[in-house]
Scaffold this motif. Structure first.
Motif, PDB file in Angstrom:
ATOM      1  N   ALA A  12       0.827  -1.209   0.000  1.00  0.00           N
ATOM      2  CA  ALA A  12       0.000   0.000   0.000  1.00  0.00           C
ATOM      3  C   ALA A  12       0.860   1.258   0.000  1.00  0.00           C
ATOM      4  CB  ALA A  12      -0.940   0.005   1.213  1.00  0.00           C
ATOM      5  N   ALA A  13       2.045   1.165   0.590  1.00  0.00           N
ATOM      6  CA  ALA A  13       2.970   2.300   0.642  1.00  0.00           C
ATOM      7  C   ALA A  13       3.899   2.331  -0.577  1.00  0.00           C
ATOM      8  CB  ALA A  13       3.805   2.231   1.916  1.00  0.00           C
ATOM      9  N   GLU A  14       3.685   1.398  -1.511  1.00  0.00           N
ATOM     10  CA  GLU A  14       4.570   1.259  -2.675  1.00  0.00           C
ATOM     11  C   GLU A  14       6.021   1.104  -2.219  1.00  0.00           C
ATOM     12  OE1 GLU A  14       3.839   4.473  -5.376  1.00  0.00           O
ATOM     13  OE2 GLU A  14       1.775   3.868  -5.725  1.00  0.00           O
ATOM     14  N   ALA A  15       6.197   0.294  -1.192  1.00  0.00           N
ATOM     15  CA  ALA A  15       7.509   0.112  -0.579  1.00  0.00           C
ATOM     16  C   ALA A  15       8.139  -1.233  -0.911  1.00  0.00           C
ATOM     17  CB  ALA A  15       7.390   0.242   0.940  1.00  0.00           C
ATOM     18  N   LEU A  16       7.421  -2.097  -1.623  1.00  0.00           N
ATOM     19  CA  LEU A  16       7.953  -3.389  -2.019  1.00  0.00           C
ATOM     20  C   LEU A  16       8.483  -3.249  -3.442  1.00  0.00           C
ATOM     21  CD1 LEU A  16       8.426  -6.325  -1.273  1.00  0.00           C
ATOM     22  CD2 LEU A  16       6.105  -6.848  -2.044  1.00  0.00           C
ATOM     23  N   LEU A  17       9.802  -3.164  -3.579  1.00  0.00           N
ATOM     24  CA  LEU A  17      10.427  -2.835  -4.849  1.00  0.00           C
ATOM     25  C   LEU A  17      11.018  -4.069  -5.519  1.00  0.00           C
ATOM     26  CD1 LEU A  17      12.388   0.353  -3.684  1.00  0.00           C
ATOM     27  CD2 LEU A  17      10.010   0.180  -4.440  1.00  0.00           C
ATOM     28  N   GLU A  18      10.973  -4.095  -6.842  1.00  0.00           N
ATOM     29  CA  GLU A  18      11.578  -5.158  -7.638  1.00  0.00           C
ATOM     30  C   GLU A  18      12.630  -4.529  -8.552  1.00  0.00           C
ATOM     31  OE1 GLU A  18      10.610  -8.344  -7.379  1.00  0.00           O
ATOM     32  OE2 GLU A  18       8.775  -8.109  -6.201  1.00  0.00           O
ATOM     33  N   GLY A  19      13.781  -5.178  -8.719  1.00  0.00           N
ATOM     34  CA  GLY A  19      14.832  -4.651  -9.577  1.00  0.00           C
ATOM     35  C   GLY A  19      16.176  -5.248  -9.203  1.00  0.00           C
ATOM     36  N   HIS A  20      17.224  -4.447  -9.260  1.00  0.00           N
ATOM     37  CA  HIS A  20      18.581  -4.867  -8.890  1.00  0.00           C
ATOM     38  C   HIS A  20      19.097  -3.855  -7.875  1.00  0.00           C
ATOM     39  CE1 HIS A  20      22.982  -5.813 -10.319  1.00  0.00           C
ATOM     40  NE2 HIS A  20      22.824  -5.948  -9.014  1.00  0.00           N
ATOM     41  N   PHE A  21      19.162  -4.274  -6.624  1.00  0.00           N
ATOM     42  CA  PHE A  21      19.445  -3.351  -5.539  1.00  0.00           C
ATOM     43  C   PHE A  21      20.781  -3.646  -4.860  1.00  0.00           C
ATOM     44  CE2 PHE A  21      14.847  -3.747  -5.949  1.00  0.00           C
ATOM     45  CZ  PHE A  21      14.532  -2.430  -6.231  1.00  0.00           C
ATOM     46  N   ILE A  22      21.487  -2.582  -4.509  1.00  0.00           N
ATOM     47  CA  ILE A  22      22.702  -2.686  -3.710  1.00  0.00           C
ATOM     48  C   ILE A  22      22.306  -2.416  -2.258  1.00  0.00           C
ATOM     49  CG2 ILE A  22      25.021  -1.812  -3.307  1.00  0.00           C
ATOM     50  CD1 ILE A  22      24.992  -0.765  -6.198  1.00  0.00           C
ATOM     51  N   LEU A  23      22.411  -3.437  -1.419  1.00  0.00           N
ATOM     52  CA  LEU A  23      22.037  -3.296  -0.015  1.00  0.00           C
ATOM     53  C   LEU A  23      23.151  -2.590   0.748  1.00  0.00           C
ATOM     54  CD1 LEU A  23      20.597  -6.891   0.484  1.00  0.00           C
ATOM     55  CD2 LEU A  23      19.420  -4.841  -0.329  1.00  0.00           C
ATOM     56  N   SER A  24      22.827  -2.121   1.946  1.00  0.00           N
ATOM     57  CA  SER A  24      23.831  -1.407   2.743  1.00  0.00           C
ATOM     58  C   SER A  24      25.024  -2.298   3.071  1.00  0.00           C
ATOM     59  CB  SER A  24      23.208  -0.858   4.032  1.00  0.00           C
ATOM     60  OG  SER A  24      22.676  -1.919   4.807  1.00  0.00           O
ATOM     61  N   SER A  25      24.821  -3.611   3.050  1.00  0.00           N
ATOM     62  CA  SER A  25      25.907  -4.555   3.301  1.00  0.00           C
ATOM     63  C   SER A  25      26.827  -4.711   2.096  1.00  0.00           C
ATOM     64  CB  SER A  25      25.315  -5.929   3.648  1.00  0.00           C
ATOM     65  OG  SER A  25      24.569  -6.421   2.528  1.00  0.00           O
ATOM     66  N   GLY A  26      26.412  -4.181   0.934  1.00  0.00           N
ATOM     67  CA  GLY A  26      27.160  -4.367  -0.300  1.00  0.00           C
ATOM     68  C   GLY A  26      26.653  -5.523  -1.132  1.00  0.00           C
ATOM     69  N   LEU A  27      25.826  -6.379  -0.538  1.00  0.00           N
ATOM     70  CA  LEU A  27      25.236  -7.483  -1.280  1.00  0.00           C
ATOM     71  C   LEU A  27      24.201  -6.963  -2.280  1.00  0.00           C
ATOM     72  CD1 LEU A  27      24.723 -10.045   1.637  1.00  0.00           C
ATOM     73  CD2 LEU A  27      26.548 -10.043  -0.070  1.00  0.00           C
TER      74      LEU A  27
END
Length: 202
Positions: A12-27
């Motif tokens: 509902a918040a449009e917070a579930l994203l799909e794509g290629h993400f760089i996490l804060s861990s670098g993963l």
């Protein structure tokens, strides 16, 4: 709240994203829950914090004396958890690269603390925040997060209570599958600027 109800709040918040993400861990990951978006609505943030507070056993809840969260991502989540538990909420930050309490925040010797995160991926930043709390005299007796993305691997050294576990594959930057590598990598929160190969967007 059920897992489906929690995910419905993120959608509902449009917070579930799909794509290629760089996490804060670098993963790298093909899916991301953007907690900043889900927390921008105070009523929704309150519902999620209340649901998470209810998951912490009463015996443990009754021993807690403060909530501490790491800045920046955990600040709103920590504040809402403090409200839900009726406790003061503080945060640690990294002015020189290492977490510490600032801004007049103090903990009494032995004061019992809940460490509150928005998302836990590897648990590294949580453990660093716990050390900062202990260095300041506090005693972290439990941790909580809106989302556990560690696939069950995060060991924070204390009982850990996530609102939801999101088991999504993560990859090191040099082991990204071809279908994911074909999508420009972005760092959540910086979506307008794709990352260069191996370099995080800012």
């Amino acid at each position: 709240m059920t897992e489906d109800e929690v995910l419905a709040e993120f959608r509902a918040a449009e917070a579930l994203l799909e794509g290629h993400f760089i996490l804060s861990s670098g993963l790298r990951s093909p899916r991301y829950l953007q907690c900043a978006r889900v927390l921008m609505n105070p009523a929704r943030a309150a519902r999620l914090a209340d649901a998470l507070a209810a998951k912490i056993p009463a015996e443990l809840r009754n021993r807690l004396q403060a909530v501490v969260s790491p800045a920046m991502g955990g600040v709103i989540a920590g504040h809402e958890m403090g409200r839900a538990l009726g406790l003061d909420a503080m945060f640690v930050e990294r002015p020189t690269g290492t977490f510490e309490l600032r801004r007049g925040f103090t903990l009494a010797p032995g004061q019992t603390v809940l460490l509150m995160e928005d998302v836990v991926t590897t648990g590294l930043s949580s453990r660093e925040a716990i050390k900062a709390v202990e260095d300041a005299g506090g005693n972290v007796i439990a941790a909580a997060a809106l989302v556990d993305r560690s696939n069950g691997s995060a060991d924070l050294g204390v009982p850990f209570f996530p609102l939801i576990r999101l088991d999504v594959p993560t990859y090191s930057a040099d082991a990204v599958p071809p279908e994911l590598a074909a999508i420009p990598a972005i760092k959540p929160g910086s979506r307008t600027k794709p990352a260069l190969d191996g370099v995080e967007a800012s």
